[in-house]
Design an enzyme around this catalytic site. Structure first.
Site, PDB file in Angstrom:
ATOM      1  N   TYR A   1      38.128  41.459  42.951  1.00 49.27           N
ATOM      2  CA  TYR A   1      39.570  41.422  42.702  1.00 49.27           C
ATOM      3  C   TYR A   1      40.383  41.260  44.000  1.00 49.27           C
ATOM      4  CZ  TYR A   1      39.299  42.576  37.704  1.00 49.27           C
ATOM      5  OH  TYR A   1      39.095  42.540  36.345  1.00 49.27           O
TER       6      TYR A   1
ATOM      7  N   LYS B   1      34.817  45.295  30.056  1.00 49.56           N
ATOM      8  CA  LYS B   1      35.153  46.341  31.029  1.00 49.56           C
ATOM      9  C   LYS B   1      34.653  47.723  30.585  1.00 49.56           C
ATOM     10  CE  LYS B   1      39.242  43.950  32.907  1.00 49.56           C
ATOM     11  NZ  LYS B   1      40.657  44.124  33.325  1.00 49.56           N
TER      12      LYS B   1
ATOM     13  N   GLU C   1      33.656  32.951  40.276  1.00 48.26           N
ATOM     14  CA  GLU C   1      33.342  34.232  39.630  1.00 48.26           C
ATOM     15  C   GLU C   1      31.923  34.231  39.057  1.00 48.26           C
ATOM     16  OE1 GLU C   1      36.468  35.150  36.856  1.00 48.26           O
ATOM     17  OE2 GLU C   1      37.943  35.439  38.451  1.00 48.26           O
TER      18      GLU C   1
ATOM     19  N   ASN D   1      41.911  47.455  29.638  1.00 46.61           N
ATOM     20  CA  ASN D   1      42.261  46.366  28.718  1.00 46.61           C
ATOM     21  C   ASN D   1      41.047  45.545  28.255  1.00 46.61           C
ATOM     22  OD1 ASN D   1      41.890  44.935  31.049  1.00 46.61           O
ATOM     23  ND2 ASN D   1      43.911  44.000  31.094  1.00 46.61           N
TER      24      ASN D   1
ATOM     25  N   HIS E   1      37.819  40.990  30.990  1.00 45.26           N
ATOM     26  CA  HIS E   1      38.314  40.083  32.027  1.00 45.26           C
ATOM     27  C   HIS E   1      37.885  38.676  31.628  1.00 45.26           C
ATOM     28  CE1 HIS E   1      38.878  38.073  35.892  1.00 45.26           C
ATOM     29  NE2 HIS E   1      37.713  37.506  35.661  1.00 45.26           N
TER      30      HIS E   1
HETATM   31  P1  GDP Z   1      44.175  39.220  33.522  1.00 48.90           P
HETATM   32  O1  GDP Z   1      43.776  37.891  34.099  1.00 48.90           O
HETATM   33  O2  GDP Z   1      44.831  39.116  32.167  1.00 48.90           O
HETATM   34  O3  GDP Z   1      43.034  40.227  33.518  1.00 48.90           O
HETATM   35  O4  GDP Z   1      45.306  39.828  34.472  1.00 48.90           O
HETATM   36  P2  GDP Z   1      45.523  39.780  36.064  1.00 48.90           P
HETATM   37  O5  GDP Z   1      44.550  38.860  36.727  1.00 48.90           O
HETATM   38  O6  GDP Z   1      46.968  39.573  36.304  1.00 48.90           O
HETATM   39  O7  GDP Z   1      45.188  41.270  36.528  1.00 48.90           O
HETATM   40  C1  GDP Z   1      43.867  41.722  36.670  1.00 48.90           C
HETATM   41  C2  GDP Z   1      43.729  43.088  36.054  1.00 48.90           C
HETATM   42  O8  GDP Z   1      44.507  44.009  36.809  1.00 48.90           O
HETATM   43  C3  GDP Z   1      44.246  43.198  34.634  1.00 48.90           C
HETATM   44  O9  GDP Z   1      43.321  42.832  33.644  1.00 48.90           O
HETATM   45  C4  GDP Z   1      44.594  44.668  34.538  1.00 48.90           C
HETATM   46  O10 GDP Z   1      43.430  45.445  34.235  1.00 48.90           O
HETATM   47  C5  GDP Z   1      45.052  44.996  35.939  1.00 48.90           C
HETATM   48  N1  GDP Z   1      46.515  44.943  36.014  1.00 48.90           N
HETATM   49  C6  GDP Z   1      47.308  43.861  36.017  1.00 48.90           C
HETATM   50  N2  GDP Z   1      48.616  44.186  36.106  1.00 48.90           N
HETATM   51  C7  GDP Z   1      48.628  45.544  36.155  1.00 48.90           C
HETATM   52  C8  GDP Z   1      49.690  46.504  36.261  1.00 48.90           C
HETATM   53  O11 GDP Z   1      50.873  46.182  36.312  1.00 48.90           O
HETATM   54  N3  GDP Z   1      49.300  47.812  36.301  1.00 48.90           N
HETATM   55  C9  GDP Z   1      47.988  48.195  36.242  1.00 48.90           C
HETATM   56  N4  GDP Z   1      47.702  49.499  36.298  1.00 48.90           N
HETATM   57  N5  GDP Z   1      46.978  47.331  36.138  1.00 48.90           N
HETATM   58  C10 GDP Z   1      47.288  46.023  36.094  1.00 48.90           C
END
Ligand code: GDP
Length: 137
Positions: A49, A9, A126, A112, A115
């Site tokens: 997303y 990222k 994807e 973070n 992905h």
């Molecule tokens: P991943 O699969 O671990 O990347 O997590 P998810 O698919 O649940 O979420 C996608 C991305 O959205 C995450 O990597 C974070 O960058 C973002 N994200 C997820 N949950 C949150 C949240 O509660 N707050 C914010 N600001 N970003 C979030």
């Protein structure tokens, strides 16, 4: 052999740790089948997303993912999807296990570092989002 999609990222690209992150993959038996650097448009990030469209953090997520260039990779290996998720660590870097990519290189739940596809089915979609068949080798 399984394939999965990884995105390094904008935060990690800006920190100049692309090579260090790629080393985590290669040192753990994940082979790079494809790799490229690009700058996502808002439309790209929103489409990628789309499952999170209704979530409160969607706008921030799209804004962050378009804030700078990313490096997109197809990783290949045994149990590549699960192995990549293990190497990444928890979504929130504060909860990520020691030694994981997010624990070592990420700052916050938005920024973070990486992905990774969460299932082999999603990985196929994807991968096709970013790469043509002839780019996988
Ligand atoms: P991943 O699969 O671990 O990347 O997590 P998810 O698919 O649940 O979420 C996608 C991305 O959205 C995450 O990597 C974070 O960058 C973002 N994200 C997820 N949950 C949150 C949240 O509660 N707050 C914010 N600001 N970003 C979030």
């Amino acid at each position: 052999m399984e394939q999965t999609l990884s995105i390094i990222k904008p935060d990690a690209v800006a920190k100049n740790v692309v090579g260090k992150i790629v080393d985590r993959f290669e040192s753990n038996n994940l082979r790079i089948a494809a790799i490229k650097k690009l700058w996502l448009t808002s439309e790209d990030a929103s489409r990628f997303y789309a499952v999170h469209e209704k979530r409160p953090f969607f706008k921030d997520l799209v804004k962050f993912m378009t804030s700078g260039p990313v490096v997109v990779l197809v990783l290949e290996g045994e149990n590549a999807v699960a192995k990549n998720r293990e190497l990444m660590g928890a979504t929130n870097p504060k909860e990520a296990e020691k030694g994981t990519i997010r624990a070592d290189f990420a700052e916050s739940i938005d920024a973070n570092a990486v992905h990774g596809s969460d299932s082999s089915e999603n990985a196929l979609t994807e991968i096709a989002f970013f790469f043509a068949k002839k780019e996988l080798a």
